[in-house]
Design a protein around this motif. Sequence first.
Motif, mmCIF file in Angstrom:
data_model
loop_
_atom_site.group_PDB
_atom_site.id
_atom_site.type_symbol
_atom_site.label_atom_id
_atom_site.label_comp_id
_atom_site.label_asym_id
_atom_site.label_seq_id
_atom_site.Cartn_x
_atom_site.Cartn_y
_atom_site.Cartn_z
ATOM 1 N N THR A 1 -10.603 5.365 -20.133
ATOM 2 C CA THR A 1 -9.690 4.261 -20.312
ATOM 3 C C THR A 1 -8.478 4.657 -21.240
ATOM 4 O O THR A 1 -8.392 5.719 -21.615
ATOM 5 C CB THR A 1 -10.731 3.219 -21.142
ATOM 6 N N GLY A 2 -7.741 3.442 -21.213
ATOM 7 C CA GLY A 2 -6.517 3.794 -22.189
ATOM 8 C C GLY A 2 -6.869 4.045 -23.680
ATOM 9 O O GLY A 2 -7.034 5.155 -24.248
ATOM 10 N N SER A 3 -7.176 2.762 -24.166
ATOM 11 C CA SER A 3 -7.834 3.117 -25.770
ATOM 12 C C SER A 3 -9.004 2.117 -25.818
ATOM 13 O O SER A 3 -8.864 1.090 -25.664
ATOM 14 C CB SER A 3 -6.724 2.429 -26.446
ATOM 15 N N ARG B 1 0.540 6.849 -34.319
ATOM 16 C CA ARG B 1 0.438 8.163 -33.605
ATOM 17 C C ARG B 1 -0.449 8.029 -32.692
ATOM 18 O O ARG B 1 -1.111 6.965 -32.283
ATOM 19 C CB ARG B 1 -0.281 9.188 -34.896
ATOM 20 N N THR B 2 -0.674 9.074 -31.890
ATOM 21 C CA THR B 2 -1.614 9.103 -30.724
ATOM 22 C C THR B 2 -2.799 9.806 -31.139
ATOM 23 O O THR B 2 -2.799 10.728 -32.182
ATOM 24 C CB THR B 2 -1.050 9.936 -29.329
ATOM 25 N N TRP B 3 -3.928 9.576 -30.660
ATOM 26 C CA TRP B 3 -5.303 10.368 -30.662
ATOM 27 C C TRP B 3 -5.495 11.221 -29.245
ATOM 28 O O TRP B 3 -5.949 10.302 -28.420
ATOM 29 C CB TRP B 3 -6.261 9.317 -31.351
ATOM 30 N N LEU B 4 -5.543 12.385 -29.405
ATOM 31 C CA LEU B 4 -5.970 13.060 -28.237
ATOM 32 C C LEU B 4 -7.249 13.872 -28.167
ATOM 33 O O LEU B 4 -7.575 14.329 -29.403
ATOM 34 C CB LEU B 4 -4.915 14.229 -28.114
ATOM 35 N N ALA C 1 -4.787 6.987 -23.661
ATOM 36 C CA ALA C 1 -3.592 6.368 -24.587
ATOM 37 C C ALA C 1 -4.323 6.197 -25.903
ATOM 38 O O ALA C 1 -4.121 4.976 -26.409
ATOM 39 C CB ALA C 1 -3.008 5.153 -23.983
ATOM 40 N N GLY C 2 -5.157 7.190 -26.363
ATOM 41 C CA GLY C 2 -5.810 6.877 -27.744
ATOM 42 C C GLY C 2 -4.848 6.585 -28.793
ATOM 43 O O GLY C 2 -3.792 7.422 -28.985
#
Length: 245
Positions: free
Chosen positions: A26-28, A61-64, A54-55
């Motif tokens: 999923t995206g987030s 910030r982003t979460w990868l 797209a966490g």
Amino acid sequence: MNDLTAESIRRALPGWVPEVRFLPETGSTNRVAMEWAAEGAAHGSLVVADYQTAGRGRLERTWLAPAGSSVLASVVLRPSMEPGQRGLLALAAAVALCRCLEELEVPASVKWPNDVLLGDRKVAGMLSEAAGGVVVLGVGVNVKQQEFPEEIAATATSLEQFTGRRFGRLPVLEGLVRHLARLVDGPVEQIVPSYRPWCGTLGRRVRVDVGSGPLEDLAAGIDPAGALVLAGGRTILAGDLVQLR
Ligand code: BTN
């Protein structure tokens, strides 16, 4: 071994969770949980993903996280507390994860406000987002990563990398949700007292950006609203800090 499936999650979780959505990709999960909440998802409804494209992290910030490496979960909360107290829910999530990790014999601490650390490295983060009376609490726990992107390689860790042991993601998710349920539905005044013993920031010198520039001081306390109180008397309501040696 992939121990995280829709069925295994449903079986493992406490009755507190009325419904689970498991998404291979999923995206987030926070975004999905927000949309679900807008459609009426009940308190405790849970979204779990194997992979996010797209966490979202704190502070834009982003979460990868590689597919299958992490616990990526968001819970819909409809808390009865005052709107001004809802920031405490992310602290509660940090406490819940520390309690869960303690059961798994992994000693963790919290860097204010809600980064969960193993040693000085971040193993998990919490992102709380509110809309109307709903709070979506998203948690990302690094479980299986053996390496990290260069930008965070010196500051991040996973349960397996740090301990050298193997971990399933299901026991982490189960313990996290079980402890979170107690804290969220318990007396709100107990969240900060339960948080303080886990907060490794207290008693350390910190550097924090206070708008006018960086400030260094000793972290002296947590006030009843969850804000960080510095020895010099300043109260930090939100933001990011560096724990100095
Ligand atoms: C942080 O920056 O420390 C917070 C990270 C929160 C990441 C989790 S992963 C599951 C949930 N869904 C998101 O998009 N973000 C949170």
